[in-house]
Design a protein around this motif. Structure first.
Motif, short mmCIF file in Angstrom:
data_model
loop_
_atom_site.label_atom_id
_atom_site.label_comp_id
_atom_site.label_asym_id
_atom_site.label_seq_id
_atom_site.Cartn_x
_atom_site.Cartn_y
_atom_site.Cartn_z
N HIS A 545 0.81 -1.48 0.17
CA HIS A 545 0.01 -0.12 -0.04
C HIS A 545 0.78 1.18 0.07
N HIS A 546 0.42 2.18 -0.57
CA HIS A 546 1.05 3.64 -0.74
C HIS A 546 0.00 4.47 0.26
N LEU A 547 0.56 4.87 1.27
CA LEU A 547 -0.31 5.35 2.27
C LEU A 547 0.23 6.77 2.85
N PRO A 548 -0.83 7.89 3.11
CA PRO A 548 -0.32 9.13 3.54
C PRO A 548 0.21 9.15 4.88
N TRP A 549 1.30 10.16 5.13
CA TRP A 549 2.07 10.15 6.35
C TRP A 549 1.27 10.30 7.66
N ASP A 550 0.00 10.62 7.56
CA ASP A 550 -0.80 10.62 8.77
C ASP A 550 -1.82 9.59 8.81
N TYR A 551 -1.50 8.65 8.15
CA TYR A 551 -2.43 7.34 8.18
C TYR A 551 -2.02 6.78 9.69
N THR A 558 0.81 7.94 13.99
CA THR A 558 0.75 8.23 12.54
C THR A 558 1.67 7.41 11.99
N LEU A 559 1.51 7.20 10.68
CA LEU A 559 2.53 6.56 9.92
C LEU A 559 3.89 6.85 10.00
N TRP A 560 4.08 8.34 9.95
CA TRP A 560 5.48 9.04 10.15
C TRP A 560 6.17 8.56 11.38
N ASP A 561 5.16 8.79 12.41
CA ASP A 561 5.65 8.61 13.82
C ASP A 561 5.87 7.07 14.16
N GLY A 562 5.20 6.13 13.60
CA GLY A 562 5.31 4.65 13.56
C GLY A 562 6.51 4.30 13.04
#
Length: 656
Positions: A545-551, A558-562
């Motif tokens: 999947h291509h997902l937004p940074w705030d997913y 969030t995806l970025w933090d994770g």
């Protein structure tokens, strides 16, 4: 057990098992056919269960009996008995019946004739071609004994990026000398066949597999090989991949090429192992789909003595990928597993990574092709589709370093591959404990320290290199260190940017129906699981999947933090490994401690490098600050981009 060590002396000498029965109230070693009536009655065994390579060990009236139908079965049995003793098993009421479930258990050496080793991180090649055939290094014998002790029964001597010279008389004589050493240990020699050999060493103007002169050349060359090596195993072929010649150069198919060679070796009982690692720069579809697309339509068209060798994953031996969708998709064709024991994408021989965890994860993956329980292991051992031949190959991590593998713990990967090739249902946790006992000691305190470290080490490297399904972020060519910014090689699928697709909107490779739809190559059950964000395992999230940074991830981050916290977790796991090793210091020898400690220090430094370089680059797209718990990098992105490693070990040689 005095007679066991007498028997070890026998192993070092001539392996004349027919005369090897020894009875001194300690050990009896004999083939089933040599047992007298009294022993046969006490044994109570149907010998057909042992097959050609199985063995049976049993304590009877205070003696330990090792029996088998064949000499090689006896050899495997004695090695397993010795390992059981070393691991501390009580022999008072000991009993073990074991047979391999995979027929061909093979090491693939990517060794070149100049003794360099492609993706090799433990020195130069063991094979000293210049001194062969007259000079037989003791390490050739040690190599054979080590492999026999874990059930390896085949070895391919040279690189799959093949050099045709290995098929000339000069080198066949040298290969025959090695085969003479290996034969008594049940190991057959295989050779890599360069598809253009009829032109390069045969003087022909073509290598077209449907050309009669080409077919006859291979028939005559095969006859010559079998004169040198009567038990020659067959050919391993890389064709039409990464610039290697193959049948498609002539408008022919993989079936045409494989079957031509299969006909040549068939009269001698040989096999052809045809690698499915193919991807074309002219094919603009997702690289992960290409092997499936090229091979699955030919299911059932290969000759019976052809095995199609498939990498465990669709891209290229990454720290984590889903299993290759070809497994289960070719029920009429034996598919041979190809694992990489050498750590091309897992920190070379500097990083401690216990690969049996990766191997187990792949083998226990469910294909669902015949309902739940249709595991990759059952495809590989042939039981799912009732195959008459099966195989598992491991790209060797062995070199001429004093400790064979460059890192002492990398020996566990060689050992673990052998155990899983013998039995794909074996458990990584059992393999880890056995290896610790055989390598260090039976000390329970040490086992309790090292076993979790081994079992967690692969997840650590995934976290600090390729978390949450990211893949192929390695600097190009040498695959040493982080290089997610690389986008300059000539073909798209050699670029890390091709795989992570980071942009201001997010990150990841869309392989769902809105993207490349690689999901269609898996079973309906898996396509639904991987394609649905609610059910896709997060370890494969950005693979599919291509997902937004705030997913929002399952834990609320969030995806970025994770993503950032996963990189940090990997670094912390290496720090924990160092602390564990420090706690083991007083239980192991000082030289053992120092060697691994230095390597762990390298691993920690490079884990931090991976974390900092990767996050600095991805931050240019996310525009977000690092979360609490992730330290700010001490260097800037340009520093990491400037790092060059022109002499990193294991780089693929370039030919004219």
């Amino acid at each position: 057990m005095r007679s066991i060590w007498v028997y070890l002396g026998l192993l070092n000498q001539k392996l004349n098992f027919s005369d090897a029965m020894m009875k001194d109230n300690s050990l009896v070693v004999a083939k089933v056919s040599s047992l007298n009536e009294g022993w046969s009655l006490k044994l109570g065994l149907d010998s057909e269960k042992l097959g050609k390579e199985g063995f049976y060990i049993k304590t009877i009236d205070g003696s330990v009996l090792v029996t088998a139908n064949t000499d090689i079965g006896l050899l495997y049995g004695v090695f397993r008995l010795l390992q059981s003793i070393q691991a501390g098993h009580d022999l008072k009421d000991f009993q073990m019946l074991d047979t391999p479930t995979v027929d061909l258990r093979m090491l693939n050496h990517w060794d070149n004739l100049d003794r360099t080793v492609e993706r090799g991180y433990a020195g130069f090649s063991l094979w000293n071609w210049q001194k062969l055939p007259e000079y037989i290094d003791q390490r050739y014998i040690d190599y054979a004994r080590a492999n026999a002790s874990i059930g390896i029964n085949g070895t391919s001597l040279t690189n799959v990026n093949a050099n045709a010279l290995v098929l000339t008389p000069m080198y066949l004589e040298k290969a025959a000398a090695l085969a003479n050493v290996f034969r008594k240990y049940g190991i057959k020699v295989y050779l890599t066949a360069r598809f253009s050999a009829p032109m390069e060493i045969g003087g022909l103007e073509t290598a077209d597999p449907l050309n009669a002169d080409v077919q006859n050349w291979w028939i005559q060359k095969t006859r010559e090989i079998y004169k040198w090596i009567p038990d020659f195993g067959g050919f391993l072929v890389k064709a039409n991949s990464e610039g290697q010649p193959g049948p498609r150069n002539y408008g022919r198919t993989h079936v045409d090429g494989a079957n031509m060679l299969a006909k040549a070796v068939e009269p001698y009982g040989g096999v052809v192992i045809w690698r499915a690692f193919v991807y074309s720069e002219e094919d603009e579809t997702d690289r992960a789909k290409q092997a499936y697309s090229e091979f699955v339509p030919y299911d059932g068209k290969f000759m019976d003595n052809v095995l199609v060798q498939v990498k465990n994953d669709p891209i290229d031996f990454q720290p984590r990928e889903p299993f290759h969708p070809m497994f289960g998709a070719m029920p009429e064709t034996p598919l041979m597993m190809e694992f990489q024991i050498t750590q091309e994408y897992l920190g070379f021989s500097s990083h401690l990574v216990f690969l049996p965890k990766l191997f187990e994860e792949v083998l226990q993956s469910d294909t669902y092709v015949q309902g739940k329980g249709s595991t990759v292991a059952k495809v590989v051992d042939g039981s799912l589709h009732d195959k008459s031949i099966s195989g598992m190959a491991g790209v060797s991590n062995i070199g001429n370093d004093l400790n064979w593998t460059g890192h002492p713990f990398a020996q566990a990967n060689w050992f673990g591959f052998g155990r899983l090739a013998w039995n794909p249902e074996a458990k990584a946790s059992d393999i880890a404990e056995e290896w610790i006992k055989l390598t260090y000691s039976q000390n329970q305190e040490l086992i309790d320290l090292l076993k979790p470290m081994l079992l967690d080490s692969r997840e650590a490297v995934v976290n600090y290199m390729n978390p949450l399904g990211l893949h192929h972020l390695f600097d190009t060519g040498h695959h040493y260190g982080s290089g997610p910014w690389v986008n300059n090689p000539g073909r798209p699928d050699w670029n890390p940017t091709y795989y992570h697709n980071a942009d201001a909107n997010g990150i990841g490779f869309d392989r769902t129906t809105t993207g490349s739809n690689a999901l269609e190559q898996y079973s309906k059950e898996l396509a639904e699981t991987f394609g649905n964000l609610r059910t896709c395992p997060e370890e494969y999230l950005l693979w599919f999947h291509h997902l937004p940074w705030d997913y929002t991830l399952n834990n609320g981050n969030t995806l970025w933090d994770g993503l950032a916290l996963k990189y940090q977790e990997g670094v912390e796991q290496v720090s924990e490994m160092i602390a564990t090793w420090e706690n083991a210091r007083n239980i192991i020898a000082d030289n053992q401690y120092k060697e691994v400690k230095m390597l762990l220090d390298i691993q920690l430094k490079e884990a931090k490098w991976w974390r900092d370089a990767s996050l600095l680059y991805f931050q240019t797209f996310s525009g977000k600050e690092l979360p609490d718990g992730v330290p700010k990098p001490k260097k800037d992105l340009e520093y990491y981009k400037s790092l060059k490693f022109p002499f990193a070990p294991g780089i693929r040689p370039q030919w004219d």
